[in-house]
Design an enzyme around this catalytic site. Structure first.
Site, PDB file in Angstrom:
ATOM      1  N   ASN A  65       2.159  -5.250  -3.151  1.00 14.68           N
ATOM      2  CA  ASN A  65       0.760  -5.555  -2.835  1.00 14.68           C
ATOM      3  C   ASN A  65      -0.024  -4.267  -2.552  1.00 14.68           C
ATOM      4  OD1 ASN A  65      -1.189  -7.713  -2.197  1.00 14.68           O
ATOM      5  ND2 ASN A  65      -1.069  -6.978  -0.077  1.00 14.68           N
ATOM      6  N   GLU A  90       0.807  -1.236   0.000  1.00 16.78           N
ATOM      7  CA  GLU A  90       0.000   0.000   0.000  1.00 16.78           C
ATOM      8  C   GLU A  90       0.833   1.276   0.000  1.00 16.78           C
ATOM      9  OE1 GLU A  90      -2.856  -0.478   3.189  1.00 16.78           O
ATOM     10  OE2 GLU A  90      -3.459  -2.461   2.467  1.00 16.78           O
ATOM     11  N   ASP A 140     -12.268 -10.574  -0.666  1.00 17.67           N
ATOM     12  CA  ASP A 140     -13.548 -10.700   0.029  1.00 17.67           C
ATOM     13  C   ASP A 140     -14.561  -9.820  -0.688  1.00 17.67           C
ATOM     14  OD1 ASP A 140     -12.641  -8.184   1.096  1.00 17.67           O
ATOM     15  OD2 ASP A 140     -12.109  -9.093   3.017  1.00 17.67           O
ATOM     16  N   HIS A 161     -10.559  -6.261  -2.213  1.00 16.77           N
ATOM     17  CA  HIS A 161     -11.624  -5.990  -1.239  1.00 16.77           C
ATOM     18  C   HIS A 161     -12.754  -5.308  -2.005  1.00 16.77           C
ATOM     19  CE1 HIS A 161      -9.121  -7.188   2.105  1.00 16.77           C
ATOM     20  NE2 HIS A 161      -8.178  -6.362   1.707  1.00 16.77           N
ATOM     21  N   GLU A 219      -6.165 -10.756  -1.103  1.00 23.97           N
ATOM     22  CA  GLU A 219      -6.971 -10.508   0.107  1.00 23.97           C
ATOM     23  C   GLU A 219      -8.450 -10.494  -0.251  1.00 23.97           C
ATOM     24  OE1 GLU A 219      -5.600  -7.088   2.321  1.00 23.97           O
ATOM     25  OE2 GLU A 219      -3.490  -7.544   1.946  1.00 23.97           O
TER      26      GLU A 219
HETATM   27  O1  G3I Z   1      -3.642  -6.884  18.882  1.00 22.07           O
HETATM   28  C1  G3I Z   1      -4.785  -6.275  19.495  1.00 22.07           C
HETATM   29  C2  G3I Z   1      -5.225  -7.100  20.655  1.00 22.07           C
HETATM   30  O2  G3I Z   1      -4.217  -7.106  21.634  1.00 22.07           O
HETATM   31  C3  G3I Z   1      -6.532  -6.511  21.203  1.00 22.07           C
HETATM   32  O3  G3I Z   1      -7.029  -7.343  22.179  1.00 22.07           O
HETATM   33  C4  G3I Z   1      -7.575  -6.374  20.105  1.00 22.07           C
HETATM   34  C5  G3I Z   1      -8.840  -5.702  20.581  1.00 22.07           C
HETATM   35  O4  G3I Z   1      -9.525  -5.086  19.505  1.00 22.07           O
HETATM   36  O5  G3I Z   1      -7.035  -5.608  19.056  1.00 22.07           O
HETATM   37  C6  G3I Z   1      -5.922  -6.242  18.478  1.00 22.07           C
HETATM   38  O6  G3I Z   1      -5.447  -5.558  17.372  1.00 22.07           O
HETATM   39  C7  G3I Z   1      -6.260  -5.643  16.200  1.00 22.07           C
HETATM   40  C8  G3I Z   1      -5.510  -6.466  15.154  1.00 22.07           C
HETATM   41  O7  G3I Z   1      -6.211  -6.428  13.960  1.00 22.07           O
HETATM   42  C9  G3I Z   1      -5.321  -7.922  15.564  1.00 22.07           C
HETATM   43  O8  G3I Z   1      -6.554  -8.549  15.741  1.00 22.07           O
HETATM   44  C10 G3I Z   1      -6.513  -4.235  15.725  1.00 22.07           C
HETATM   45  O9  G3I Z   1      -7.350  -3.561  16.639  1.00 22.07           O
HETATM   46  C11 G3I Z   1      -7.170  -4.259  14.368  1.00 22.07           C
HETATM   47  O10 G3I Z   1      -7.220  -2.924  13.859  1.00 22.07           O
HETATM   48  C12 G3I Z   1      -6.362  -5.118  13.434  1.00 22.07           C
HETATM   49  O11 G3I Z   1      -7.026  -5.150  12.190  1.00 22.07           O
HETATM   50  C13 G3I Z   1      -6.295  -5.687  11.117  1.00 22.07           C
HETATM   51  C14 G3I Z   1      -6.093  -4.615  10.057  1.00 22.07           C
HETATM   52  O12 G3I Z   1      -5.423  -5.170   8.946  1.00 22.07           O
HETATM   53  C15 G3I Z   1      -5.330  -3.436  10.653  1.00 22.07           C
HETATM   54  O13 G3I Z   1      -4.537  -2.782   9.793  1.00 22.07           O
HETATM   55  C16 G3I Z   1      -7.103  -6.827  10.526  1.00 22.07           C
HETATM   56  O14 G3I Z   1      -7.173  -7.903  11.452  1.00 22.07           O
HETATM   57  C17 G3I Z   1      -6.470  -7.309   9.222  1.00 22.07           C
HETATM   58  O15 G3I Z   1      -7.341  -8.192   8.568  1.00 22.07           O
HETATM   59  C18 G3I Z   1      -6.208  -6.133   8.290  1.00 22.07           C
HETATM   60  O16 G3I Z   1      -5.552  -6.604   7.144  1.00 22.07           O
HETATM   61  C19 G3I Z   1      -5.255  -5.641   6.128  1.00 22.07           C
HETATM   62  C20 G3I Z   1      -4.049  -6.125   5.366  1.00 22.07           C
HETATM   63  O17 G3I Z   1      -2.992  -6.395   6.263  1.00 22.07           O
HETATM   64  C21 G3I Z   1      -3.601  -5.128   4.312  1.00 22.07           C
HETATM   65  N1  G3I Z   1      -4.702  -4.763   3.424  1.00 22.07           N
HETATM   66  C22 G3I Z   1      -5.921  -4.372   4.064  1.00 22.07           C
HETATM   67  C23 G3I Z   1      -6.375  -5.427   5.074  1.00 22.07           C
HETATM   68  C24 G3I Z   1      -7.691  -5.098   5.654  1.00 22.07           C
HETATM   69  O18 G3I Z   1      -7.593  -3.927   6.429  1.00 22.07           O
END
Ligand code: G3I
Length: 337
Positions: free
Chosen positions: A167, A126, A233, A202, A231
Site C-alpha cells: 500500500n 509506504e 479522499d 489522497h 484511502e
Molecule cells: O492517540 C493520540 C491520542 O491519545 C491523543 O489524545 C490525540 C490528540 O491529538 O492524538 C492521538 O494520536 C493521533 C492519532 O492519529 C489517533 O487519533 C495523532 O496525533 C495523529 O497524528 C494520528 O493521525 C493519523 C495519521 O495517519 C498519522 O500517521 C490519522 O488519524 C490517520 O488517518 C492517518 O492515516 C494515514 C494512513 O495510515 C496511511 N496513509 C496516510 C494516511 C493519512 O495520513
C-alpha cells in the site's frame, strides 16, 4: 453505495475508535447502510497494538474484527510494517538482531491472530520515495532492502488464508509507480505471495490525475495483482505539495483555512465532478479494481482537518458533518442510475 456497486467492487470506509465502539447510533447506521468493507484508521498500527516488547493491546482491534464479522463486512488490516506510528520502543532498539526479532514477532503474532477472521493485510505501507527509490526508514536501515520480501514471507506463513497487499500514496505517479512495480517483481521473483496493490488516493479537488491512475490500474493488473483504492479522499483546502507524508507540515495561517463557515457550491460541484470521473474510471476497470475505500465516513472525521495544517475545516469525503450526503455522493450514485 455498497448496493449500487455490489456487482463491481467493495465499498469501504476507514473507522476510528468511536465508530468501532458504536458510540453514535446514527453513525453506526450510516456505516452499515453504505459500506461492506472496513479498514481501521489507527487501531492496528504498531504504536497502538504493540506498545512494548512483550505487550500487545488487541482491545479495539478485536472489537473491529467482531463488528466486521457480525455485519459480514470485508476487513482490511492496516498495517503491519510502516515507519510512521511505529511504537517508540521499536525505534530505540539498537541491535540488528533484536530489531529483526521485533519485526518477526510483530508480524507473526498479529497476522496469525487474525488469520481467517480478516480478509486482507496492508503488509507493508509506504516503503517508497517519490522517485521510486526505497525510503530510508528504520526498516531499511536495520534490515536492508529485502525487508519488504521478508515481511511478505512472514505474513504468508502466519496468515495463509489472508490476502496480502502493498500500500502506498502517489504510486500512480510514473516514477513512484515504476519503483512500486520493481518492488512487486522482487517479491514475486522470491517466490513470495503478494495478492494486490493499494493506491491510497489522497487527491486534491480539480487535480485528480486520471490518466496516471488508469495507466497504474493497467500496469499493476499486468503483474497479476488486484488493484484497490484504499484511502480515497479529495481535499479542498490549499497546500503546496502532494501526497500524504505525515512528517510534512505547513504553518497555520488564516488564508489556508477559507471555508470555516461553509464551502462554496462551486467547490462542492467540482469535487462532485472529480469523484464522478474517478468512479467512472473504476467502473471501466471493474474487472481489475476490487475495492474502493474512503478514508473516513464524514468530513468532520477526516485526518485532513489536522494535516498538514492543524485545526482547519476540510471537506474531503462523501458525507458532511451532519452525515448528510454531499453532491459528490449523488454524482457517484448517478453513474449507475
Ligand atoms: O492517540 C493520540 C491520542 O491519545 C491523543 O489524545 C490525540 C490528540 O491529538 O492524538 C492521538 O494520536 C493521533 C492519532 O492519529 C489517533 O487519533 C495523532 O496525533 C495523529 O497524528 C494520528 O493521525 C493519523 C495519521 O495517519 C498519522 O500517521 C490519522 O488519524 C490517520 O488517518 C492517518 O492515516 C494515514 C494512513 O495510515 C496511511 N496513509 C496516510 C494516511 C493519512 O495520513
Amino acid at each position: 453505495m455498497k448496493n449500487t456497486f455490489k456487482n463491481e467492487f467493495k465499498i469501504g470506509a476507514a473507522l476510528n475508535t468511536a465508530q468501532i465502539e458504536e458510540r453514535d447510533s446514527k453513525m453506526t447506521a450510516l456505516i452499515m447502510q453504505q459500506f461492506n468493507a472496513l479498514t481501521p484508521e489507527n487501531v492496528m498500527k504498531s504504536e497502538v497494538i504493540h506498545p512494548a516488547w512483550d505487550t500487545y493491546d488487541f482491545t479495539v482491534a478485536d472489537k473491529l474484527v467482531a463488528f466486521a464479522q457480525k455485519n459480514k463486512m470485508e476487513l482490511n488490516g492496516h498495517t503491519l510494517i510502516w515507519h510512521s506510528q511505529l511504537s517508540p520502543f521499536a525505534r530505540k532498539i539498537n541491535s540488528v538482531d533484536s530489531f529483526r526479532t521485533f519485526f518477526t514477532n510483530h508480524i507473526k503474532t498479529i497476522a496469525s491472530r487474525y488469520d481467517g477472521k480478516i480478509f486482507s493485510w496492508d503488509v507493508v505501507n509506504e516503503a517508497l520515495n517519490e522517485d521510486g527509490t526505497m525510503r530510508k526508514s528504520v526498516f531499511l536501515e536495520k534490515l536492508g532492502e529485502d525487508y519488504v520480501i521478508e515481511a511478505f514471507r512472514l505474513a504468508q506463513q502466519a496468515a495463509p488464508n489472508t490476502e496480502l497487499y502493498y500500500n502506498d500514496y502517489n504510486n500512480e505517479q510514473p516514477a513512484k509507480r515504476n519503483g512500486c512495480i520493481q518492488l512487486i517483481k522482487k517479491i514475486q521473483a522470491a517466490g513470495v505471495r503478494i495478492d494486490g496493490v493499494g493506491i491510497q488516493g489522497h487527491w486534491h479537488v480539480g487535480k485528480v490525475p486520471l490518466k496516471e491512475i488508469e495507466e497504474s490500474i493497467e500496469a499493476y493488473d499486468a503483474l497479476g495483482l488486484k488493484v484497490m483504492f484504499t484511502e480515497l479522499d479529495i481535499e479542498v483546502l490549499p497546500r503546496n505539495f502532494q501526497g500524504a507524508d505525515v512528517n510534512q507540515r505547513m504553518a497555520t495561517d488564516p488564508s489556508l483555512n477559507p471555508y470555516v463557515n461553509g464551502i462554496p457550491a462551486n467547490v462542492l460541484a467540482q469535487q462532485a465532478k472529480d469523484y464522478e470521473n474517478l468512479f467512472r474510471l473504476f467502473l471501466k476497470h471493474k474487472d481489475k479494481v476490487t475495492r474502493v475505500t474512503l478514508w473516513g465516513v464524514d468530513d468532520g472525521q477526516s485526518w485532513l482537518n489536522d494535516w498538514p495544517v492543524r485545526g482547519r475545516t476540510n471537506y474531503p469525503l462523501l458525507f458532511d458533518r451532519t452525515l448528510t450526503p454531499k453532491p459528490a455522493f449523488e454524482a457517484v450514485l448517478s453513474l449507475k442510475n
